[in-house]
Design a protein around this motif. Structure first.
Motif, PDB file in Angstrom:
ATOM      1  N   SER A   1      -3.015  -5.463   2.474  1.00  0.00           N
ATOM      2  CA  SER A   1      -2.043  -4.516   1.930  1.00  0.00           C
ATOM      3  C   SER A   1      -2.162  -4.407   0.410  1.00  0.00           C
ATOM      4  O   SER A   1      -1.986  -3.331  -0.162  1.00  0.00           O
ATOM      5  CB  SER A   1      -0.618  -4.936   2.317  1.00  0.00           C
TER       6      SER A   1
ATOM      7  N   THR B   1       0.836  -1.207   0.000  1.00  0.00           N
ATOM      8  CA  THR B   1       0.000   0.000   0.000  1.00  0.00           C
ATOM      9  C   THR B   1       0.867   1.253   0.000  1.00  0.00           C
ATOM     10  O   THR B   1       0.660   2.177  -0.817  1.00  0.00           O
ATOM     11  CB  THR B   1      -0.920   0.017   1.230  1.00  0.00           C
TER      12      THR B   1
ATOM     13  N   GLY C   1      -5.296  -2.404  -0.234  1.00  0.00           N
ATOM     14  CA  GLY C   1      -5.021  -0.988  -0.014  1.00  0.00           C
ATOM     15  C   GLY C   1      -4.360  -0.342  -1.209  1.00  0.00           C
ATOM     16  O   GLY C   1      -4.669   0.803  -1.575  1.00  0.00           O
TER      17      GLY C   1
END
Length: 368
Positions: A106, A70, A109
């Motif tokens: 992640s 992310t 994201g």
């Protein structure tokens, strides 16, 4: 056109960079973990298109997932915004983005950050949620079962399968790269989420059985069905994991005073290929077949193939030479022989439409 590839030394990145180099139409900016933040920023600013392939999947702690997945994506987007850029970006995500774990979160994201950037800047954004990618240059014993199986079987190491019946969805690296390049060049490419256009469904047990058959083919000479796309791709992948001191393997040569006969490869449905070497003055054959048929191709030396139809006294001759490559078909119902009329060994490539079966040899001796 300047193309930025992050994660350029990774599995997908390396394959993509080599393809772009092959196409010779692009100036490629490569960024990997060895590069500085300044080099990344400069690459982002200069790029006309960004392949963001970099990411973290084996961190020391969960925080590194978010920093490398992310966070890095958000950092690239921030550079673009600060410099009023609307550069198109393609990222490779994972099917785990749908899961409730640190890695999946992640990756999700990163996807969300990219989608927001596309809305805010009106830039083109593309997200490939990849399933299990396999192919050359993938790191074994890391995060790819196929790479691990290929490496361990090729090197004689043990493998472990918890559930052989578990079905996998695989995508081949060449198909992935082809899709990535096509998306970049297609002005009308679909935005947002995209899938690779060729996927393969196969169980873990089937994968291991195939790879074991590839290794065994050096002994039994059986080549698998290359008409199957997944088999062909797995076979190519397996060969890329051969140890460097194990690229070649010996064949059993059946040698006598006349020369030698060596089987090279066999298939379940396309027959077998062999090499026949005849000494000067030697005649081989003098037999016929009911159903079995052969093709002879003399690749070195000079000779003659003789035929006589059963029940006939007429002898047909066909001159053969390595100086003029010509395939000779051997019809059923004709006794035939091949004679080396030269002064050196005559080498003949032979194909027969079936693998030899000692119980049904279909080879009847009869002098031409």
């Amino acid at each position: 056109m300047k193309i930025l590839v992050t994660g350029s030394n990774g599995f997908i990145g390396k394959n993509l960079v080599e393809k772009l180099n092959e196409l010779k139409d692009y100036e490629i900016i490569t960024i990997d973990k060895e590069n500085s933040k300044e080099e990344l920023v400069n690459g982002v600013i200069c790029a006309d298109f960004i392949f963001h392939l970099a990411g973290i999947n084996r961190p020391k702690n969960d925080a590194e997932f978010f920093e490398g997945n992310t966070g890095l994506t958000e950092e690239i987007i921030s550079v673009l915004k600060e410099n009023n850029k609307k550069t198109s970006i393609l990222i490779t995500s994972s099917i785990q983005a749908e899961l409730d774990n640190a890695y999946g979160k992640s990756k999700k994201g990163a996807e969300d950050a990219l989608l927001a950037y596309g809305v805010e800047s009106d830039a083109k954004v593309f997200i490939y949620r990849l399933s299990n990618v396999f192919g050359k240059w993938c790191r074994p014993n890391y995060n790819s079962a196929v790479a691990t199986f290929c490496h361990n079987i090729a090197t004689g190491e043990e493998i472990f399968i918890s559930d052989p019946s578990k079905e996998m969805t695989l995508v081949y690296i060449d198909d992935v790269v082809r899709n990535l390049v096509r998306t970049m060049n297609d002005k009308n490419a679909k935005l947002g989420y995209i899938t690779v256009d060729v996927e393969h469904k196969i169980t873990l047990g089937e994968i291991v059985d195939l790879i074991n058959s590839f290794k065994n083919s050096r002994a039994d000479l059986m080549i698998p069905n290359m008409g199957s796309e997944i088999t062909k791709k797995l076979y190519s992948t397996y060969l890329s994991y051969l140890p460097e001191d194990n690229f070649s393997y010996p064949l059993k040569m059946n040698v006598d005073s006349r020369g030698s006969f060596t089987e090279v490869l066999k298939t379940a449905d396309r027959g077998q290929v062999s090499i026949n070497i005849s000494k000067p003055g030697i005649t081989k054959g003098n037999h016929w077949h009911n159903t079995k048929n052969e093709k002879f191709l003399v690749v070195s030396g000079n000779g003659v193939v003789r035929f006589r139809k059963l029940g006939s006294e007429k002898i047909i001759e066909c001159r053969v030479s390595g100086e003029k490559l010509e395939v000779v078909d051997i019809p059923v119902g004709y006794t035939h022989s091949i004679v080396n009329e030269g002064t050196a060994d005559m080498v003949t490539l032979m194909w027969v439409n079936e693998v030899f079966n000692s119980e049904i040899p279909d080879t009847i001796w009869l002098e031409v």
